[in-house]
Write a protein that holds these residues in place. Structure first.
Motif, mmCIF file in Angstrom:
data_model
loop_
_atom_site.group_PDB
_atom_site.id
_atom_site.type_symbol
_atom_site.label_atom_id
_atom_site.label_comp_id
_atom_site.label_asym_id
_atom_site.label_seq_id
_atom_site.Cartn_x
_atom_site.Cartn_y
_atom_site.Cartn_z
ATOM 1 N N GLU A 1 0.927 4.905 0.156
ATOM 2 C CA GLU A 1 0.073 6.051 0.522
ATOM 3 C C GLU A 1 0.270 7.230 -0.427
ATOM 4 O O GLU A 1 -0.690 7.919 -0.758
ATOM 5 N N LYS B 1 -2.903 8.819 -2.492
ATOM 6 C CA LYS B 1 -3.281 10.224 -2.321
ATOM 7 C C LYS B 1 -3.134 11.005 -3.628
ATOM 8 O O LYS B 1 -3.967 11.850 -3.956
ATOM 9 N N GLU C 1 -8.210 7.999 1.169
ATOM 10 C CA GLU C 1 -8.525 7.117 2.299
ATOM 11 C C GLU C 1 -8.644 5.660 1.890
ATOM 12 O O GLU C 1 -8.480 4.776 2.729
ATOM 13 N N ARG D 1 0.864 -1.184 0.000
ATOM 14 C CA ARG D 1 0.000 0.000 0.000
ATOM 15 C C ARG D 1 0.897 1.229 0.000
ATOM 16 O O ARG D 1 1.566 1.506 0.980
ATOM 17 N N ASN E 1 -7.913 2.611 -1.342
ATOM 18 C CA ASN E 1 -7.161 2.206 -2.522
ATOM 19 C C ASN E 1 -8.166 1.691 -3.548
ATOM 20 O O ASN E 1 -8.637 0.562 -3.460
#
Length: 78
Positions: free
Chosen positions: A7, A11, A49, A5, A51
């Motif tokens: 981030e 985002k 928030e 993941r 994926n």
């Protein structure tokens, strides 16, 4: 196997969607309706928030009338 993941990418994709949506003068509600996905999901994607799946990104790209690549074009983090 560990969860992968990133981030930064999640985002950045959300920000791309938000900027494209705003540049076309569309609301989250309009995109959600056109993509046939829940409005709260659009908000969560734009805020990074969740994926989003490739399938979800595809229907969003169609709702925005842009190529899928424009949603996922992300500067690499150094």
């Amino acid at each position: 196997m560990t969860k992968v993941r990133n981030e930064h990418i999640i985002k950045a994709v959300g920000e791309n969607i938000r900027l494209l949506r705003l540049s076309k003068g569309l609301s989250q509600e309009e995109i959600a309706y056109a993509a046939d996905i829940p409005i709260n999901q659009i908000g969560r994607i734009e805020r990074g928030e969740i994926n989003a799946t490739v399938s979800t990104l595809y229907v969003i790209s169609k709702a925005l009338d842009v190529p899928l690549t424009s949603l996922v074009s992300v500067e690499e983090q150094s």
